[in-house]
Design a protein around this motif. Structure first.
Motif, PDB file in Angstrom:
ATOM      1  N   HIS A  59      27.384  45.273  44.162  1.00 13.77           N
ATOM      2  CA  HIS A  59      26.509  44.464  45.007  1.00 13.77           C
ATOM      3  C   HIS A  59      27.276  43.551  45.957  1.00 13.77           C
ATOM      4  CE1 HIS A  59      23.788  45.661  41.728  1.00 13.77           C
ATOM      5  NE2 HIS A  59      22.977  45.819  42.743  1.00 13.77           N
ATOM      6  N   ASP A  60      28.446  43.105  45.542  1.00  9.50           N
ATOM      7  CA  ASP A  60      29.281  42.254  46.390  1.00  9.50           C
ATOM      8  C   ASP A  60      30.722  42.677  46.158  1.00  9.50           C
ATOM      9  OD1 ASP A  60      30.748  40.301  47.706  1.00  9.50           O
ATOM     10  OD2 ASP A  60      29.619  38.616  46.860  1.00  9.50           O
ATOM     11  N   LEU A  61      31.296  43.369  47.129  1.00 13.83           N
ATOM     12  CA  LEU A  61      32.650  43.904  46.981  1.00 13.83           C
ATOM     13  C   LEU A  61      33.726  42.958  47.512  1.00 13.83           C
ATOM     14  CD1 LEU A  61      32.110  47.667  47.901  1.00 13.83           C
ATOM     15  CD2 LEU A  61      32.036  46.557  45.662  1.00 13.83           C
ATOM     16  N   SER A  62      33.370  41.716  47.757  1.00  9.22           N
ATOM     17  CA  SER A  62      34.356  40.774  48.277  1.00  9.22           C
ATOM     18  C   SER A  62      35.340  40.358  47.187  1.00  9.22           C
ATOM     19  CB  SER A  62      33.657  39.524  48.824  1.00  9.22           C
ATOM     20  OG  SER A  62      33.094  38.758  47.765  1.00  9.22           O
ATOM     21  N   TRP A  63      36.548  39.983  47.635  1.00 15.84           N
ATOM     22  CA  TRP A  63      37.533  39.454  46.705  1.00 15.84           C
ATOM     23  C   TRP A  63      36.999  38.183  46.056  1.00 15.84           C
ATOM     24  CZ3 TRP A  63      40.873  39.605  43.190  1.00 15.84           C
ATOM     25  CH2 TRP A  63      41.566  38.462  42.791  1.00 15.84           C
ATOM     26  N   ARG A  87      38.599  43.349  35.687  1.00 14.24           N
ATOM     27  CA  ARG A  87      38.599  43.872  37.054  1.00 14.24           C
ATOM     28  C   ARG A  87      37.312  44.632  37.335  1.00 14.24           C
ATOM     29  NH1 ARG A  87      41.998  40.670  36.895  1.00 14.24           N
ATOM     30  NH2 ARG A  87      44.165  40.834  37.555  1.00 14.24           N
ATOM     31  N   ASN A  88      36.829  44.468  38.570  1.00 14.78           N
ATOM     32  CA  ASN A  88      35.631  45.165  39.030  1.00 14.78           C
ATOM     33  C   ASN A  88      36.044  46.512  39.615  1.00 14.78           C
ATOM     34  OD1 ASN A  88      33.230  46.043  40.098  1.00 14.78           O
ATOM     35  ND2 ASN A  88      33.006  44.355  41.546  1.00 14.78           N
ATOM     36  N   GLU A  89      35.703  47.573  38.920  1.00 13.80           N
ATOM     37  CA  GLU A  89      36.102  48.915  39.339  1.00 13.80           C
ATOM     38  C   GLU A  89      35.380  49.386  40.603  1.00 13.80           C
ATOM     39  OE1 GLU A  89      38.792  50.627  37.775  1.00 13.80           O
ATOM     40  OE2 GLU A  89      38.877  48.506  37.243  1.00 13.80           O
ATOM     41  N   ALA A  90      34.326  48.710  41.014  1.00 13.52           N
ATOM     42  CA  ALA A  90      33.659  49.051  42.269  1.00 13.52           C
ATOM     43  C   ALA A  90      34.535  48.711  43.478  1.00 13.52           C
ATOM     44  CB  ALA A  90      32.318  48.312  42.377  1.00 13.52           C
ATOM     45  N   ARG A  91      35.569  47.888  43.276  1.00 12.56           N
ATOM     46  CA  ARG A  91      36.439  47.451  44.366  1.00 12.56           C
ATOM     47  C   ARG A  91      37.750  48.224  44.461  1.00 12.56           C
ATOM     48  NH1 ARG A  91      38.916  43.206  44.863  1.00 12.56           N
ATOM     49  NH2 ARG A  91      38.558  42.953  47.070  1.00 12.56           N
ATOM     50  N   LEU A  94      39.244  49.723  47.642  1.00 14.45           N
ATOM     51  CA  LEU A  94      39.604  48.801  48.717  1.00 14.45           C
ATOM     52  C   LEU A  94      41.095  48.461  48.737  1.00 14.45           C
ATOM     53  CD1 LEU A  94      36.562  46.363  48.457  1.00 14.45           C
ATOM     54  CD2 LEU A  94      36.891  48.256  50.072  1.00 14.45           C
ATOM     55  N   TRP A  95      41.758  48.532  47.599  1.00 15.23           N
ATOM     56  CA  TRP A  95      43.166  48.143  47.523  1.00 15.23           C
ATOM     57  C   TRP A  95      44.099  49.235  46.997  1.00 15.23           C
ATOM     58  CZ3 TRP A  95      44.752  48.803  42.612  1.00 15.23           C
ATOM     59  CH2 TRP A  95      43.826  48.624  41.579  1.00 15.23           C
TER      60      TRP A  95
END
Length: 155
Positions: A59-63, A87-91, A94-95
């Protein structure tokens, strides 16, 4: 009346469940290391460098959103003699390429992230639900023999 020690153990046992992380699992090498330790008559935590907790919130992929979860987890696990990494695996997508040099497609769930482990012998997750029931997500594939032998030699 329950002892302070009993209450303290109960509170620690439910710390991750009480964080309310979506789709969370304790995962990776700490699970296999603990089983290996018990099977070889060592202390269950022997050789475990950290405990990985994966969750999935797209829902919110921001750091900033992930960092807020990390800080809440740090507070929840304060005082434990172990490092717990949430850790949020949805992100990950991004890295991942910047860190490892290859692209990673976005995951659809925590289970999908677990399925993608390089060392398939570690494709396992376990969590204690708020109702006290355990949920285990097992390895969906067999590990190649060389990976298995390398991991078991280290463990």
């Amino acid at each position: 009346m329950r002892s302070v020690r009993t209450v303290s153990k109960t509170v620690r046992r439910y710390r991750t469940a009480q964080l309310g992380l979506p789709g969370w699992y304790l995962t990776a090498g700490c699970l296999f290391q603990a089983v290996w330790n018990v099977a070889t008559d060592r202390h269950p935590t022997s050789g475990i460098k950290d405990y990985d907790v994966f969750c999935f919130d797209n829902h919110d992929l921001s750091w900033e959103a992930e960092d807020a979860v990390i800080k809440a987890a740090d507070a929840a696990f304060a005082g434990l003699p172990a490092q717990v990494e949430v850790r949020n695996e949805a992100r990950v997508h991004l890295w991942y390429e910047q860190k490892f040099g290859v692209a990673c497609a976005p995951y659809a769930s925590t289970e999908a992230a677990i399925d993608s482990f390089t060392a398939t012998a570690c494709c396992l997750g376990a969590r204690l639900e708020r109702d006290g029931q355990w949920r285990v997500y097992p390895n969906p594939v067999l590990a190649p023999r060389a990976v298995y032998e390398t991991k078991t030699a280290r463990w």
